[in-house]
Design an enzyme around this catalytic site. Structure first.
Site, PDB file in Angstrom:
ATOM      1  N   GLN A 108       0.841  -1.188   0.000  1.00 52.95           N
ATOM      2  CA  GLN A 108       0.000   0.000   0.000  1.00 52.95           C
ATOM      3  C   GLN A 108       0.882   1.246   0.000  1.00 52.95           C
ATOM      4  O   GLN A 108       1.665   1.464   0.929  1.00 52.95           O
ATOM      5  CB  GLN A 108      -0.936   0.024   1.208  1.00 52.95           C
ATOM      6  N   TYR A 189      -5.632  11.295   3.996  1.00 59.78           N
ATOM      7  CA  TYR A 189      -4.234  11.523   3.663  1.00 59.78           C
ATOM      8  C   TYR A 189      -4.134  12.312   2.344  1.00 59.78           C
ATOM      9  O   TYR A 189      -5.129  12.809   1.823  1.00 59.78           O
ATOM     10  CB  TYR A 189      -3.482  10.201   3.616  1.00 59.78           C
ATOM     11  N   GLY A 326      -9.586  -6.278   9.257  1.00 60.05           N
ATOM     12  CA  GLY A 326      -8.462  -5.625   9.900  1.00 60.05           C
ATOM     13  C   GLY A 326      -8.219  -6.147  11.293  1.00 60.05           C
ATOM     14  O   GLY A 326      -7.323  -6.961  11.533  1.00 60.05           O
TER      15      GLY A 326
END
Length: 372
Positions: A108, A189, A326
């Site tokens: 990623q 982000y 996750g």
């Protein structure tokens, strides 16, 4: 516009799936999980990181923890990079171990933008962003917990250099043996800061219209495609997440709908959606995820608060192709085996998520070891 052809619903989470050019043994994917345990000083992965990922290699696809594309892209102590020779060699150790265990892993690629602090930047530089807007956060640095600063707005002439940093990171990831890359365009982000009109006040070719605001993200995707080919490139999006104090766009459906249409036209391998606000598990209010999926021709990966039962139901109804877990993968390294056997899932300890060392990282036992 590319329109998704109907796929037959998957019978179970354990069915294999081909994601672009990547053959995955099942549809239980491991979501990217920042764990802050790279080597201090170099931000290179190490043997401990390799052990952690190998323990979870039974995932159909591992999406690595967010990995900064440059020193400027850093926002967290201990997060790894994917731009230097040392980092390339560290990731080689990880990918080789995962492949030896029969797993698949993509990197990623990440630039935090304004979610940083001068303490984490080279020579104490200001973090960069589309516009000079303080995110109102706190960042942990070697000097303790620090309030965020107002970032410096990127000059138009600097932006091609950001795109090149992504291309270079994609090449390092390829050299390090990954199976592909995921572009991190979520969670407030840098790329998402450009996409949203609340954080992008620019008046140049990267601001104003929707086409301008999604331009950088598409240029980054094209840079990754130039290295990997479209069949090994994916992207992560979070249309209605307010993570990192990133306010929502004034027309979320239009922005992300336009982006998804462009991504589908590029035939990338997968679209990884955080379905909801990361602070409100599995909240879908405010965005039509089904409409976005219908516009995308590749694999649709869903994430955010899915239980195994919810994931199985979504697969059976054909609303998702795979589900990324996750927190469940933190405490259950052998998650696919546990789900296949209907075994109970262990709970993770939130106090150890971002600590250093093995505790809360590689010391969660597999099911049979836990029973013993």
């Amino acid at each position: 516009m590319t329109v998704r052809a109907p796929n037959p619903p998957a019978a179970t989470l354990h069915e294999p799936i081909r994601v672009g050019a990547i053959d995955c043994a099942n549809r239980i994917f491991m979501a990217p999980l920042t764990r802050c345990r790279s080597t201090p000083g170099s931000d290179a992965p190490n043997e401990l990181n390799a052990r952690y990922y190998v323990q979870r290699a039974s995932a159909g696809l591992i999406i690595s923890e967010a990995t900064q594309i440059s020193a400027q892209g850093k926002g967290y102590m201990g997060a790894p990079g994917v731009y230097s020779p040392a980092q390339r060699e560290g990731w080689k150790t990880v990918t080789a171990a995962v492949h030896a265990a029969g797993g698949k892993i993509v990197a990623q690629l990440w630039h935090v933008g304004r979610v940083s602090h001068p303490d984490l930047q080279v020579d104490g530089a200001l973090p960069v962003a589309p516009s000079a807007i303080n995110p109102g956060l706190f960042t942990t640095t070697a000097n303790g917990k620090q309030p965020s600063v107002t970032p410096r707005a990127l000059e138009t002439a600097e932006i091609p250099g950001i795109v090149e940093d992504y291309r270079h990171a994609a090449q390092i990831a390829k050299d390090a043996g990954f199976d592909g890359v995921e572009i991190h365009a979520a969670n407030g982000y840098l790329l998402e800061q450009f996409m949203r009109d609340a954080t992008n006040l620019r008046t140049d070719e990267y601001g104003g219209s929707i086409a301008n605001r999604i331009k950088l993200t598409l240029q980054v995707v094209d840079a990754a495609i130039s290295v990997w080919g479209a069949a090994r490139v994916g992207i992560r999006l979070s249309p209605i997440s307010r993570a990192n104090n990133c306010p929502l766009d004034s027309n979320t459906q239009a922005v992300y709908g336009a982006l998804v249409a462009q991504l589908s036209a590029r035939n990338i391998a997968f679209l990884h959606f955080i379905e909801g606000d990361t602070q409100i598990q599995h909240s879908h209010d405010g965005f039509d995820f089904a409409a976005a999926r219908a516009r995308f021709a590749g694999t649709y990966i869903a994430n955010n608060g899915y239980t195994p039962a919810m994931a199985q139901d979504a697969l059976a109804r054909g609303t998702v192709d795979a589900v990324a877990f996750g927190r469940a993968f933190i405490a259950n390294p052998d998650l696919p085996a546990r789900l296949r056997r209907g075994a109970p899932l262990a709970a993770y300890d939130p106090k150890t998520v971002y600590k250093s060392g093995e505790v809360g990282y590689t010391d969660y036992p597999a099911l049979d070891a836990a029973r013993a």
